[in-house]
Write a protein that holds these residues in place. Structure first.
Motif, PDB file in Angstrom:
ATOM      1  N   SER A  30      -5.662  -3.384   3.315  1.00 12.76           N
ATOM      2  CA  SER A  30      -4.824  -4.543   3.272  1.00 12.76           C
ATOM      3  C   SER A  30      -5.664  -5.738   3.565  1.00 12.76           C
ATOM      4  O   SER A  30      -5.299  -6.949   3.254  1.00 12.76           O
ATOM      5  CB  SER A  30      -3.984  -4.356   4.560  1.00 12.76           C
ATOM      6  OG  SER A  30      -3.006  -5.376   4.529  1.00 12.76           O
ATOM      7  N   ILE A  89       0.951  -1.319   0.109  1.00  6.03           N
ATOM      8  CA  ILE A  89      -0.155  -0.085  -0.170  1.00  6.03           C
ATOM      9  C   ILE A  89       0.796   1.201  -0.032  1.00  6.03           C
ATOM     10  O   ILE A  89       1.836   1.451   1.122  1.00  6.03           O
ATOM     11  CB  ILE A  89      -0.958   0.117   1.204  1.00  6.03           C
ATOM     12  CG1 ILE A  89      -1.896  -1.372   1.332  1.00  6.03           C
ATOM     13  CG2 ILE A  89      -1.750   1.291   1.375  1.00  6.03           C
ATOM     14  CD1 ILE A  89      -2.661  -1.066   2.538  1.00  6.03           C
ATOM     15  N   THR A 121       0.790   5.089   0.562  1.00  7.42           N
ATOM     16  CA  THR A 121      -0.147   6.227   0.868  1.00  7.42           C
ATOM     17  C   THR A 121       0.358   7.630   0.419  1.00  7.42           C
ATOM     18  O   THR A 121       1.606   7.880   1.075  1.00  7.42           O
ATOM     19  CB  THR A 121      -0.484   6.094   2.325  1.00  7.42           C
ATOM     20  OG1 THR A 121      -1.251   4.726   2.538  1.00  7.42           O
ATOM     21  CG2 THR A 121      -1.341   7.066   3.062  1.00  7.42           C
ATOM     22  N   GLU A 163      -5.901   2.269   5.453  1.00  8.33           N
ATOM     23  CA  GLU A 163      -4.949   1.347   5.002  1.00  8.33           C
ATOM     24  C   GLU A 163      -4.923  -0.205   5.727  1.00  8.33           C
ATOM     25  O   GLU A 163      -4.532  -1.174   4.941  1.00  8.33           O
ATOM     26  CB  GLU A 163      -3.740   1.664   5.854  1.00  8.33           C
ATOM     27  CG  GLU A 163      -3.115   3.183   5.300  1.00  8.33           C
ATOM     28  CD  GLU A 163      -1.931   3.734   6.054  1.00  8.33           C
ATOM     29  OE1 GLU A 163      -0.841   4.324   5.164  1.00  8.33           O
ATOM     30  OE2 GLU A 163      -1.802   3.507   7.200  1.00  8.33           O
TER      31      GLU A 163
END
Length: 337
Positions: A35, A6, A8, A31
């Motif tokens: 996930s 991920i 961000t 997040e």
């Protein structure tokens, strides 16, 4: 298969903003949700606050471009919470297409899609004083309307100018940053002011309905929203929730889509009380003129009786606001469930 990845990119509001912690926690929660939902895919989460090629000082947009050119993206998540998305609808879709992402998710202030939620409603209720109905209810309609304007955006300045030209400003309370205020002191809004004591000469009050002596003695709230054009994503800030929370009928100097947004989420609107004036479907060039026509109409009405007629819906809106906030908090915590 490959491990979860991920990326961000998130410029958040800084401390001492009272929303900082909640915004940061939301990003962390998303997040985790991403996930869990896509454990073997590459995802990018972008906070759209101050994101775009025009924000050259924060490097967020350049960071994304560099990343997208070197890494494949399965899913892209665009998040808009405290601000509207700085791209319009067409620009947003082009940005997603150019990213090369296989799937996209628009979360927060992106109209009424599957992942829409209203961040501002939740923070307003959490940070506002615990008003009683006695503090909110109309005492005497000394002022037909209340129109607070802090940042002198073009649509706000044009509206205030029209009020002045038609001699309607004297019928209400009007503020405009860098021009006029009502003698508020920064200390009254210490919690929500974000240390912006001298910014536009008006306290940055995001968490209260302002001075109670003014609130209790005005009939109609004319909300000056952030955005004006309906070709932008519909953005409903704390300014539109204050009359809901504060038991007042309202008009919007902003996107007309806000009225439909409110009704779609179960709130009452009040334009049927002046149904002879086109408010919700008028041309954008007529919004200010038609709001002024409502003020002129109200000059001929018994406002105390009209308020009593509206009171059941005003009470309903206040209760519905509490329910709505609970729904929005739950939705944010389970957006990808």
């Amino acid at each position: 298969m490959y491990s979860t990845k991920i990326k961000t990119i998130a410029i958040t509001f800084p401390l001492p903003c009272e929303h900082y912690e909640k915004q940061s926690n939301l990003i962390s929660s998303l997040e985790t949700q991403i996930s869990n939902k896509f454990p073997n895919q590459s995802s990018v989460l972008i906070n759209m606050t101050w994101f775009g090629p025009q924000f050259i000082n924060n490097n967020a947009y350049a960071e994304f471009i560099e990343y997208s050119q070197s890494c494949s993206i399965d899913n892209i998540f665009l998040l808009a919470t405290e601000d509207p998305c700085f791209f319009n609808r067409e620009e947003t879709l082009k940005f997603i297409q150019d990213s090369g992402a296989d799937n996209y998710y628009l979360m927060g202030n992106f109209d009424q899609g599957l992942y829409n939620f209203n961040f501002y409603a939740t923070t307003l209720l959490e940070n506002s004083p615990d008003y009683t109905e006695q503090q909110l209810i109309l005492k005497e309609p000394k002022h037909i309307f209340l129109n607070y304007n802090r940042k002198p955006r073009i649509h706000r300045t044009k509206f205030v100018d029209m009020l002045d030209q038609l001699d309607l400003s004297q019928c209400g309370i009007v503020t405009l940053g860098n021009d006029r205020n009502v003698g508020d002191t920064i200390e009254e809004y210490a919690k929500g002011n974000w240390n912006m004591a001298d910014d536009y000469g008006i306290p940055h009050d995001i968490s209260s309905i302002g001075r109670l002596d003014i609130w209790q003695n005005h009939f109609l709230t004319i909300t000056s929203e952030t955005d004006f054009e309906d070709h932008l994503y519909t953005f409903v800030s704390e300014k539109s929730w204050k009359p809901i929370m504060g038991m007042r009928p309202f008009l919007i100097n902003g996107q007309l889509a806000v009225y439909e947004y409110m009704r779609n989420y179960g709130f009452k609107t009040f334009n049927h009380y002046w149904k002879h004036i086109e408010i919700e479907t008028c041309n954008i060039d007529d919004i200010h003129k038609n709001i002024c026509a409502v003020i002129k109409f109200l000059q001929t009405q018994d406002l105390e009786q009209m308020y009593l007629d509206m009171l059941p819906d005003l009470r309903y809106n206040r209760l519905r606001f509490n329910e709505f906030v609970t729904e929005q908090n739950h939705k944010m915590e389970n957006l990808l469930a």
